[in-house]
Motif scaffolding. Structure first.
Motif, short mmCIF file in Angstrom:
data_model
loop_
_atom_site.label_atom_id
_atom_site.label_comp_id
_atom_site.label_asym_id
_atom_site.label_seq_id
_atom_site.Cartn_x
_atom_site.Cartn_y
_atom_site.Cartn_z
N GLY A 50 0.87 -1.33 -0.01
CA GLY A 50 0.08 -0.07 0.05
C GLY A 50 0.69 1.31 0.13
O GLY A 50 0.55 2.39 -0.66
N LEU A 55 -3.27 2.52 -3.63
CA LEU A 55 -4.57 1.78 -3.46
C LEU A 55 -4.35 0.64 -4.40
O LEU A 55 -4.91 -0.59 -3.65
CB LEU A 55 -5.56 2.45 -3.87
CG LEU A 55 -6.16 3.58 -3.19
CD1 LEU A 55 -7.10 4.56 -3.52
CD2 LEU A 55 -6.59 3.05 -1.46
N LEU A 59 -4.65 -3.27 -2.76
CA LEU A 59 -5.67 -4.29 -3.18
C LEU A 59 -5.32 -5.26 -3.95
O LEU A 59 -5.89 -6.52 -3.58
CB LEU A 59 -6.54 -3.44 -4.24
CG LEU A 59 -7.97 -3.93 -4.88
CD1 LEU A 59 -8.93 -4.41 -3.70
CD2 LEU A 59 -8.47 -3.22 -5.80
N PHE A 94 -7.22 -6.62 3.96
CA PHE A 94 -7.83 -5.41 3.23
C PHE A 94 -7.96 -4.00 3.73
O PHE A 94 -7.36 -2.89 3.13
CB PHE A 94 -9.43 -5.61 2.65
CG PHE A 94 -9.43 -6.84 1.36
CD1 PHE A 94 -9.06 -6.14 0.07
CD2 PHE A 94 -9.50 -8.05 1.64
CE1 PHE A 94 -9.10 -7.07 -0.82
CE2 PHE A 94 -9.61 -8.91 0.65
CZ PHE A 94 -9.30 -8.32 -0.72
N LEU A 98 -5.55 -1.17 2.19
CA LEU A 98 -6.18 -0.07 1.55
C LEU A 98 -6.04 1.29 2.37
O LEU A 98 -5.78 2.27 1.76
CB LEU A 98 -7.63 -0.52 1.32
CG LEU A 98 -7.96 -1.56 0.48
CD1 LEU A 98 -9.33 -1.90 0.26
CD2 LEU A 98 -7.42 -1.39 -1.08
#
Length: 358
Positions: A50, A55, A59, A94, A98
């Motif tokens: 990240g 992003l 991801l 996640f 993120l």
């Protein structure tokens, strides 16, 4: 050592995830502590993904690791770990990846904006400097043009007289008396021309100052002695109000020339019941020598240009007296200025470095 390249970063993240996956598969499903540790260690490459790839990178990395975790659970860990704990870890994958990606993206966007603003400020500053330099060049050219025009005007007048006198002298029919008269005129105009050139050189190339401790009161005495005849002829009273113990760091000859010019100007601005007074005061490491008069004051349209060459409000004035005085003061780390002026008189101030302890 610089920051690693993008391929190296991607390889480091992928390699770390592969090592974690291999350790998951190769370890005994009953080693709960090891598997829990490996789940936690997975946050490190996800945070890096990240941070380095924003992003999209977060991801992709969290998606790959989540797919592996689900597959590993159903193939190997089923019955040893709960699906809820694995799902919680995947959710955190996640969230962490993120969130880190979003913060990193905002940081880079802010840095990019700051760099863009810095470049814009640099460009604006460069443009301002160029405009300032162009303005200075324009001002220098304007001043040079005015100086040349004033010099040409001052030279043209005596040259006209010299030419006229020469034309009369070369005529055979000119009588001896007329020859003597025009010969004297010729000599006077040559002397005037020499004075014009001398004044210009004094302005353009002021002498170097030989700075020493000087008492302005003694300089003022000498100036008033030189101007005694002028003062009597005009009915002007002179007053030396400078304390005898005041000292400045200056060149005595240059200071005398400055005060002589200011006092003479003050006298010529008056007639009958006039006064020229010189006073002094001290403020820290500076001494102020003020020349006061009771004249009608400086015309409003001349005040801003008073120290420009060939600007004069007196018929027959050279227009170089004050500019020369200002240049001489500058050679002694001082300055000359019009302090105030009006219908009741004017005050010109000479500021110089103090010569001793206060």
């Amino acid at each position: 050592m610089g920051e690693p390249s993008r391929p190296v970063k991607a390889g480091l993240i992928a390699g770390t995830l592969i090592v974690i996956a291999v350790l998951h598969v190769a370890s005994d499903p009953m080693q709960h502590d090891l598997h829990n540790f490996l789940f936690k260690v997975t946050y490190v490459p996800l945070v890096l993904a990240g941070w380095w790839f924003h992003l999209r990178g977060g991801l992709v990395a969290s998606g790959v690791m989540s797919a592996f975790s689900l597959t590993h659970y159903f193939v190997q860990l089923s019955g040893h770990h709960t699906l809820g704990s694995v799902a919680a870890d995947i959710g955190l994958y996640f969230i962490v990846a993120l969130t880190t990606g979003l913060l990193s993206q905002r940081r880079d966007d802010a840095l990019a904006r700051a760099e863009g603003q810095a470049r814009e400020l640099e460009a604006n500053a460069r443009s301002l400097l160029q405009a300032e330099e162009a303005m200075r060049r324009s001002e220098r050219l304007r001043a040079l043009g005015e100086l040349a025009a004033g010099m040409a005007h001052e030279i043209r007048n005596p040259l006209g007289g010299i030419r006229g006198a020469a034309e009369v002298l070369v005529k055979p029919e000119t009588k001896p008396a007329a020859r003597a008269e025009f010969g004297k005129l010729l000599d006077d105009e040559v002397t005037r021309l020499d004075r014009v050139v001398g004044n210009f050189l004094d302005f353009a190339r002021p002498p170097a100052a030989e700075v020493a401790r000087v008492r302005p009161a003694e300089v003022v005495d000498a100036v008033f002695l030189l101007l005694a005849g002028e003062a009597r002829g005009r009915g002007v009273t002179t007053e030396n109000a400078v304390a005898r113990d005041v000292e400045v760091r200056a060149d005595a000859d240059l200071l005398r020339q400055i005060l002589l010019n200011l006092c003479l100007n003050a006298m010529q601005a008056q007639s009958g019941d006039g006064l020229v007074c010189v006073a002094a005061s001290r403020d820290g490491d500076r001494v102020f020598v003020d020349v006061l008069d009771r004249g009608p004051g400086v015309a409003a349209d001349l005040r801003e240009r008073l120290f420009d060459p060939y600007v004069t409000g007196r018929a027959g004035g050279s227009g170089l007296g004050l500019p020369i005085a200002s240049r001489l003061a500058e050679t002694m780390s001082g300055r000359v200025e019009l302090l105030r002026t009006g219908e009741t008189g004017s005050v010109f101030r000479v500021t110089l470095p103090a010569g001793g302890a206060p």
